[in-house]
Design a protein around this motif. Structure first.
Motif, PDB file in Angstrom:
ATOM      1  N   ARG A  52      26.702  28.752   2.012  1.00  0.00           N
ATOM      2  CA  ARG A  52      27.055  27.090   2.611  1.00  0.00           C
ATOM      3  C   ARG A  52      27.762  26.864   4.032  1.00  0.00           C
ATOM      4  O   ARG A  52      29.460  26.975   3.389  1.00  0.00           O
ATOM      5  CB  ARG A  52      26.277  26.570   1.483  1.00  0.00           C
ATOM      6  CG  ARG A  52      25.598  25.373   1.803  1.00  0.00           C
ATOM      7  CD  ARG A  52      25.308  25.031   0.887  1.00  0.00           C
ATOM      8  NE  ARG A  52      23.610  25.867   0.307  1.00  0.00           N
ATOM      9  CZ  ARG A  52      22.303  25.809   1.030  1.00  0.00           C
ATOM     10  NH1 ARG A  52      22.489  25.544   2.531  1.00  0.00           N
ATOM     11  NH2 ARG A  52      21.567  27.008   0.052  1.00  0.00           N
ATOM     12  N   ASP A  53      28.191  26.571   4.712  1.00  0.00           N
ATOM     13  CA  ASP A  53      28.644  25.592   5.093  1.00  0.00           C
ATOM     14  C   ASP A  53      29.401  24.894   4.833  1.00  0.00           C
ATOM     15  O   ASP A  53      28.958  23.870   3.733  1.00  0.00           O
ATOM     16  CB  ASP A  53      28.304  25.232   6.975  1.00  0.00           C
ATOM     17  CG  ASP A  53      27.389  24.294   6.627  1.00  0.00           C
ATOM     18  OD1 ASP A  53      27.074  23.498   6.018  1.00  0.00           O
ATOM     19  OD2 ASP A  53      27.073  24.036   8.021  1.00  0.00           O
ATOM     20  N   ARG A  54      30.537  24.411   5.595  1.00  0.00           N
ATOM     21  CA  ARG A  54      31.457  23.264   5.011  1.00  0.00           C
ATOM     22  C   ARG A  54      30.677  22.254   4.889  1.00  0.00           C
ATOM     23  O   ARG A  54      31.106  21.479   3.853  1.00  0.00           O
ATOM     24  CB  ARG A  54      32.737  22.316   5.248  1.00  0.00           C
ATOM     25  CG  ARG A  54      33.340  23.757   5.467  1.00  0.00           C
ATOM     26  CD  ARG A  54      35.502  23.431   5.781  1.00  0.00           C
ATOM     27  NE  ARG A  54      35.427  25.172   6.048  1.00  0.00           N
ATOM     28  CZ  ARG A  54      36.644  25.137   5.436  1.00  0.00           C
ATOM     29  NH1 ARG A  54      37.133  23.853   4.686  1.00  0.00           N
ATOM     30  NH2 ARG A  54      37.538  26.458   5.247  1.00  0.00           N
ATOM     31  N   SER A  55      29.990  21.434   5.526  1.00  0.00           N
ATOM     32  CA  SER A  55      28.614  20.559   5.741  1.00  0.00           C
ATOM     33  C   SER A  55      27.610  20.518   4.342  1.00  0.00           C
ATOM     34  O   SER A  55      26.889  19.449   4.504  1.00  0.00           O
ATOM     35  CB  SER A  55      28.302  19.933   6.422  1.00  0.00           C
ATOM     36  OG  SER A  55      26.945  21.091   7.718  1.00  0.00           O
ATOM     37  N   TRP A  56      27.723  21.896   3.701  1.00  0.00           N
ATOM     38  CA  TRP A  56      26.751  21.563   2.998  1.00  0.00           C
ATOM     39  C   TRP A  56      25.046  21.814   3.601  1.00  0.00           C
ATOM     40  O   TRP A  56      24.157  21.907   2.616  1.00  0.00           O
ATOM     41  CB  TRP A  56      26.650  20.730   1.680  1.00  0.00           C
ATOM     42  CG  TRP A  56      27.563  20.695   0.679  1.00  0.00           C
ATOM     43  CD1 TRP A  56      29.488  20.504   1.513  1.00  0.00           C
ATOM     44  CD2 TRP A  56      28.301  22.048  -0.308  1.00  0.00           C
ATOM     45  NE1 TRP A  56      29.702  21.405   0.259  1.00  0.00           N
ATOM     46  CE2 TRP A  56      29.313  21.534  -0.340  1.00  0.00           C
ATOM     47  CE3 TRP A  56      26.972  22.990  -0.749  1.00  0.00           C
ATOM     48  CZ2 TRP A  56      29.658  22.573  -1.600  1.00  0.00           C
ATOM     49  CZ3 TRP A  56      27.647  23.621  -2.069  1.00  0.00           C
ATOM     50  CH2 TRP A  56      28.862  23.373  -2.747  1.00  0.00           C
ATOM     51  N   GLY A  81      28.594  34.628  -0.293  1.00  0.00           N
ATOM     52  CA  GLY A  81      27.393  34.423  -0.725  1.00  0.00           C
ATOM     53  C   GLY A  81      27.993  32.519  -2.004  1.00  0.00           C
ATOM     54  O   GLY A  81      26.824  32.133  -2.639  1.00  0.00           O
ATOM     55  N   GLN A  82      28.842  32.202  -1.583  1.00  0.00           N
ATOM     56  CA  GLN A  82      29.057  30.833  -2.111  1.00  0.00           C
ATOM     57  C   GLN A  82      28.039  30.133  -1.754  1.00  0.00           C
ATOM     58  O   GLN A  82      28.075  29.240  -1.008  1.00  0.00           O
ATOM     59  CB  GLN A  82      30.600  30.561  -1.207  1.00  0.00           C
ATOM     60  CG  GLN A  82      30.933  29.130  -2.221  1.00  0.00           C
ATOM     61  CD  GLN A  82      32.857  28.659  -2.009  1.00  0.00           C
ATOM     62  OE1 GLN A  82      32.652  29.573  -0.093  1.00  0.00           O
ATOM     63  NE2 GLN A  82      33.484  28.157  -2.856  1.00  0.00           N
ATOM     64  N   TYR A  83      27.258  29.150  -2.825  1.00  0.00           N
ATOM     65  CA  TYR A  83      26.359  28.311  -3.023  1.00  0.00           C
ATOM     66  C   TYR A  83      25.234  28.779  -2.391  1.00  0.00           C
ATOM     67  O   TYR A  83      25.063  28.050  -1.676  1.00  0.00           O
ATOM     68  CB  TYR A  83      27.653  26.961  -2.723  1.00  0.00           C
ATOM     69  CG  TYR A  83      28.136  26.543  -3.621  1.00  0.00           C
ATOM     70  CD1 TYR A  83      27.717  26.092  -5.124  1.00  0.00           C
ATOM     71  CD2 TYR A  83      29.223  25.823  -3.168  1.00  0.00           C
ATOM     72  CE1 TYR A  83      28.437  25.506  -6.025  1.00  0.00           C
ATOM     73  CE2 TYR A  83      30.004  25.807  -4.538  1.00  0.00           C
ATOM     74  CZ  TYR A  83      29.865  24.942  -5.367  1.00  0.00           C
ATOM     75  OH  TYR A  83      30.034  24.697  -6.598  1.00  0.00           O
ATOM     76  N   GLY A  84      25.549  30.203  -1.468  1.00  0.00           N
ATOM     77  CA  GLY A  84      24.259  30.412  -0.081  1.00  0.00           C
ATOM     78  C   GLY A  84      23.236  30.809  -1.038  1.00  0.00           C
ATOM     79  O   GLY A  84      22.328  30.820  -1.966  1.00  0.00           O
ATOM     80  N   ALA A  85      23.106  31.954  -0.278  1.00  0.00           N
ATOM     81  CA  ALA A  85      20.866  32.405  -0.537  1.00  0.00           C
ATOM     82  C   ALA A  85      21.625  34.070  -0.661  1.00  0.00           C
ATOM     83  O   ALA A  85      22.061  34.661   0.293  1.00  0.00           O
ATOM     84  CB  ALA A  85      20.341  32.271   0.120  1.00  0.00           C
ATOM     85  N   VAL A  86      20.518  34.702  -1.100  1.00  0.00           N
ATOM     86  CA  VAL A  86      20.060  36.013  -0.253  1.00  0.00           C
ATOM     87  C   VAL A  86      18.568  36.338  -0.064  1.00  0.00           C
ATOM     88  O   VAL A  86      17.871  35.894  -0.679  1.00  0.00           O
ATOM     89  CB  VAL A  86      20.593  37.456  -1.628  1.00  0.00           C
ATOM     90  CG1 VAL A  86      22.046  36.994  -2.362  1.00  0.00           C
ATOM     91  CG2 VAL A  86      20.054  36.835  -2.953  1.00  0.00           C
TER      92      VAL A  86
END
Length: 95
Positions: A52-56, A81-86
């Motif tokens: 997820r980018d800095r702006s969420w 993968g931080q707070y991200g998706a797969v």
């Protein structure tokens, strides 16, 4: 797939679908706040990883885990993968 360890590492996410996306914020104790630490891809398809980018508000592509790919330590890329998706099998995230 395991999130970055505190005092221990545990399996936090496992998928069996070959064409789907998963929001990692919904898995593990802290939603992959520190990214992906280790992984094994036992699926016959590639897995795309996003953070997820800095702006969420958006996901940014990090890389691909090939079928059969694995790593026991991804610490060289701390946001992977931080707070991200797969997404498996070429699926595109829509959340």
């Amino acid at each position: 797939m395991a999130s970055r360890p505190g005092p221990w590492t545990e399996e936090d996410f496992e998928a069996t679908s070959t064409k789907a996306c998963f929001d990692l914020r919904k898995y593990g104790e802290i939603g992959f706040a520190n990214g992906i630490f280790s992984y094994v891809n036992n699926l016959p398809v590639k897995v795309d990883v996003y953070h997820r980018d800095r702006s969420w508000t958006a996901l940014e592509y990090d890389g691909t885990i090939r079928p059969g790919g694995y790593s026991s330590d991804t610490s060289s890329v701390t946001w992977w993968g931080q707070y991200g998706a797969v997404c498996t099998g070429g699926a595109t995230p829509s959340f």
